[in-house]
Design a protein around this motif. Sequence first.
Motif, PDB file in Angstrom:
ATOM      1  N   VAL A  18       0.721  -1.274   0.051  1.00  0.00           N
ATOM      2  CA  VAL A  18      -0.084   0.032   0.131  1.00  0.00           C
ATOM      3  C   VAL A  18       0.792   1.326  -0.035  1.00  0.00           C
ATOM      4  O   VAL A  18       0.153   2.592  -0.389  1.00  0.00           O
ATOM      5  N   GLY A  19       2.074   1.105   0.239  1.00  0.00           N
ATOM      6  CA  GLY A  19       2.937   2.306   0.257  1.00  0.00           C
ATOM      7  C   GLY A  19       3.218   2.869   1.718  1.00  0.00           C
ATOM      8  O   GLY A  19       2.333   2.651   2.696  1.00  0.00           O
ATOM      9  N   THR A  20       4.440   3.591   1.834  1.00  0.00           N
ATOM     10  CA  THR A  20       4.676   4.306   3.272  1.00  0.00           C
ATOM     11  C   THR A  20       3.321   5.177   3.520  1.00  0.00           C
ATOM     12  O   THR A  20       3.037   4.871   5.051  1.00  0.00           O
ATOM     13  N   ASP A  21       2.581   5.907   2.969  1.00  0.00           N
ATOM     14  CA  ASP A  21       1.826   6.829   3.423  1.00  0.00           C
ATOM     15  C   ASP A  21       0.468   6.190   3.701  1.00  0.00           C
ATOM     16  O   ASP A  21      -0.396   6.920   4.427  1.00  0.00           O
TER      17      ASP A  21
ATOM     18  N   VAL B 260      -5.906  -3.443  11.123  1.00  0.00           N
ATOM     19  CA  VAL B 260      -7.021  -3.011  10.468  1.00  0.00           C
ATOM     20  C   VAL B 260      -6.994  -2.547   9.086  1.00  0.00           C
ATOM     21  O   VAL B 260      -5.925  -1.533   8.946  1.00  0.00           O
ATOM     22  N   LEU B 261      -7.733  -2.867   8.226  1.00  0.00           N
ATOM     23  CA  LEU B 261      -7.735  -2.521   6.945  1.00  0.00           C
ATOM     24  C   LEU B 261      -8.811  -1.460   6.773  1.00  0.00           C
ATOM     25  O   LEU B 261     -10.093  -2.028   6.437  1.00  0.00           O
ATOM     26  N   SER B 262      -8.473  -0.470   6.476  1.00  0.00           N
ATOM     27  CA  SER B 262      -9.246   0.723   6.478  1.00  0.00           C
ATOM     28  C   SER B 262      -9.818   0.855   4.984  1.00  0.00           C
ATOM     29  O   SER B 262      -8.751   1.057   4.026  1.00  0.00           O
TER      30      SER B 262
ATOM     31  N   GLN C 182      -2.622  -3.498  15.749  1.00  0.00           N
ATOM     32  CA  GLN C 182      -1.264  -3.640  15.788  1.00  0.00           C
ATOM     33  C   GLN C 182      -0.508  -2.765  14.578  1.00  0.00           C
ATOM     34  O   GLN C 182       0.562  -2.227  14.475  1.00  0.00           O
ATOM     35  N   ALA C 183      -1.362  -2.451  13.522  1.00  0.00           N
ATOM     36  CA  ALA C 183      -1.266  -1.626  12.634  1.00  0.00           C
ATOM     37  C   ALA C 183      -2.330  -1.401  11.708  1.00  0.00           C
ATOM     38  O   ALA C 183      -3.520  -2.123  11.767  1.00  0.00           O
ATOM     39  N   VAL C 184      -2.486  -0.271  10.930  1.00  0.00           N
ATOM     40  CA  VAL C 184      -3.529   0.126  10.061  1.00  0.00           C
ATOM     41  C   VAL C 184      -3.017   0.373   8.581  1.00  0.00           C
ATOM     42  O   VAL C 184      -1.919   1.194   8.512  1.00  0.00           O
ATOM     43  N   VAL C 185      -3.689  -0.134   7.788  1.00  0.00           N
ATOM     44  CA  VAL C 185      -3.252  -0.153   6.403  1.00  0.00           C
ATOM     45  C   VAL C 185      -4.601   0.726   5.733  1.00  0.00           C
ATOM     46  O   VAL C 185      -5.931   0.214   5.938  1.00  0.00           O
ATOM     47  N   PHE C 186      -4.440   1.503   4.526  1.00  0.00           N
ATOM     48  CA  PHE C 186      -5.336   2.072   3.701  1.00  0.00           C
ATOM     49  C   PHE C 186      -5.231   1.457   2.273  1.00  0.00           C
ATOM     50  O   PHE C 186      -4.065   1.723   1.856  1.00  0.00           O
ATOM     51  N   ALA C 187      -6.398   1.133   1.889  1.00  0.00           N
ATOM     52  CA  ALA C 187      -6.188   0.484   0.394  1.00  0.00           C
ATOM     53  C   ALA C 187      -7.205   1.111  -0.572  1.00  0.00           C
ATOM     54  O   ALA C 187      -7.865   2.175  -0.037  1.00  0.00           O
ATOM     55  N   THR C 188      -6.578   1.510  -1.659  1.00  0.00           N
ATOM     56  CA  THR C 188      -7.584   2.138  -2.733  1.00  0.00           C
ATOM     57  C   THR C 188      -7.821   1.389  -3.838  1.00  0.00           C
ATOM     58  O   THR C 188      -8.605   1.851  -4.638  1.00  0.00           O
ATOM     59  N   HIS C 189      -7.422   0.039  -3.874  1.00  0.00           N
ATOM     60  CA  HIS C 189      -7.720  -0.838  -5.108  1.00  0.00           C
ATOM     61  C   HIS C 189      -7.771  -2.160  -4.691  1.00  0.00           C
ATOM     62  O   HIS C 189      -7.113  -2.661  -3.547  1.00  0.00           O
ATOM     63  N   THR C 190      -8.573  -2.972  -5.497  1.00  0.00           N
ATOM     64  CA  THR C 190      -8.886  -4.425  -5.028  1.00  0.00           C
ATOM     65  C   THR C 190      -7.248  -5.190  -4.790  1.00  0.00           C
ATOM     66  O   THR C 190      -7.114  -5.972  -4.147  1.00  0.00           O
TER      67      THR C 190
END
Length: 477
Positions: free
Chosen positions: A26-29, A99-101, A53-61
């Motif tokens: 997903v990239g550092t940001d 957590v996958l936001s 323990q971590a949160v990641v943000f996705a923008t595509h499948t």
Amino acid sequence: MALSDASPPTQPPLPEALLRSLEAAVGTDNLLTRAADRWPYGGDNSRLHAPPQAVVFATHTEQVQAVVRGCREHRVPVIARGRGTGTTGATVPDRGGVVLSLERMDRILELDPDNRLAVVQPGVTNQALQDAAGRHGFFWPPDPTSAAYCTIGGNLAYNSAGPRAVKYGTPRDNTLGLTAVTGRGQLLRTGVHTTKGVVGYDLTRLLIGSEGTLGIITEAILKLTPLPEDKRTLQAVYESMDAAAQAVSRIMAQPVVPCALEFMDGRAIEMIRHYSEATLPAGAGGLLMIEVDGLAAGLDAAAERVAAAARGTGCLSVELARTGDEVKALWATRKALSPALRTIAPKKINEDVVVPVSKIPALINGLERLGTDHGITIVSFGHAGNGNIHVNLLVDPDDAAQMKAADACLDGVFDLVLGLRGSISGEHGIGLVKRPFVARELGEEALSLMHTVRQSFDPDGILNPGKGLPPATDTTA
């Protein structure tokens, strides 16, 4: 692991290899690892909290797939999340994990008025979809109270509907197909782009309402409905809750189906009075908000048919909202009710039970008895047109005796609902809060089969573990 609003338990760091794979995906940001950054993503509107323990943000499948595959390799839970408006703790990472936001997956990919459908990502808010569809003369029927903020993905995860479900149905009735990522990290496409299709099993309806335990929804094909030409909004006032409940049965037994039929009991009316811009009658025991929509021609006659059914024993008045401002004030009152009650009673226990419409009078009378027997104030309101009543137990969390009485009262509420052939959840889902009561409604065979289905979608148990179903060995409440 204990859940609270403070003093989170210490968690071990995630494996460095997993953190590197998440960053690559997903990239550092789009990766949060600092405690202060992770904290806001540990809770929802249930007020339960546990830090991820971590949160990641996705923008595509493809990013979602990569995150799930990385978590599966390291046997780390992954919890999909929208805006956190749920009330049952379904997005609380009580077992740690990632957590996958999906809030940044907020694009409307296609809006096709000719075929009455839209294709959207899960982070699109309900209101954004309504606004976009409205410009073409359409709407998506599900309309939760939190529509301005909640996401389509969350609506689908809980099968959340709102007032219009009485006429137009729930997300399950208004979704044609889905794209989802299973616990194996595999891409799953379900459903059709047409209004008919019977090839294979209906995995679309299975995924909707599964709270992210079977797959993470990344796209949805939604069925749009033409906007009605006009509406009429009525307010009916009753001397008692029982009279209002009896009126609901009469209204739903005649041919004109309201597009909304909302119920408030006398306590709700009094508690919301100073929050409301609408005129709320003094001393009323119950109130119905009724909306009728359709073609302009004949709409007045249709509204009168509904008004005639609303009148009857115990009815004090039935009035038509004359102006747009009056209509707006009535709906603002309804939407302000739940947050206002939370302000009045910070520890309110909110249960969205559902019973057959004809059983609403028995439910209301039973709730009155339970409140009296246990010394608990109960405030009821909700979507009366389909029997979905929000039952609020107002309690003081610092009063141990009252909390014990509330537990016994809640146990009685669920027994009452199931005895009336109802269900313990109409649209809020199960999450953590209602999980202990699920086996009371479902039989051992059904629970066993559901666990088998869940394992097929998620063999390593990483997708939102501990939510929805009780443990496989625990089939009694």
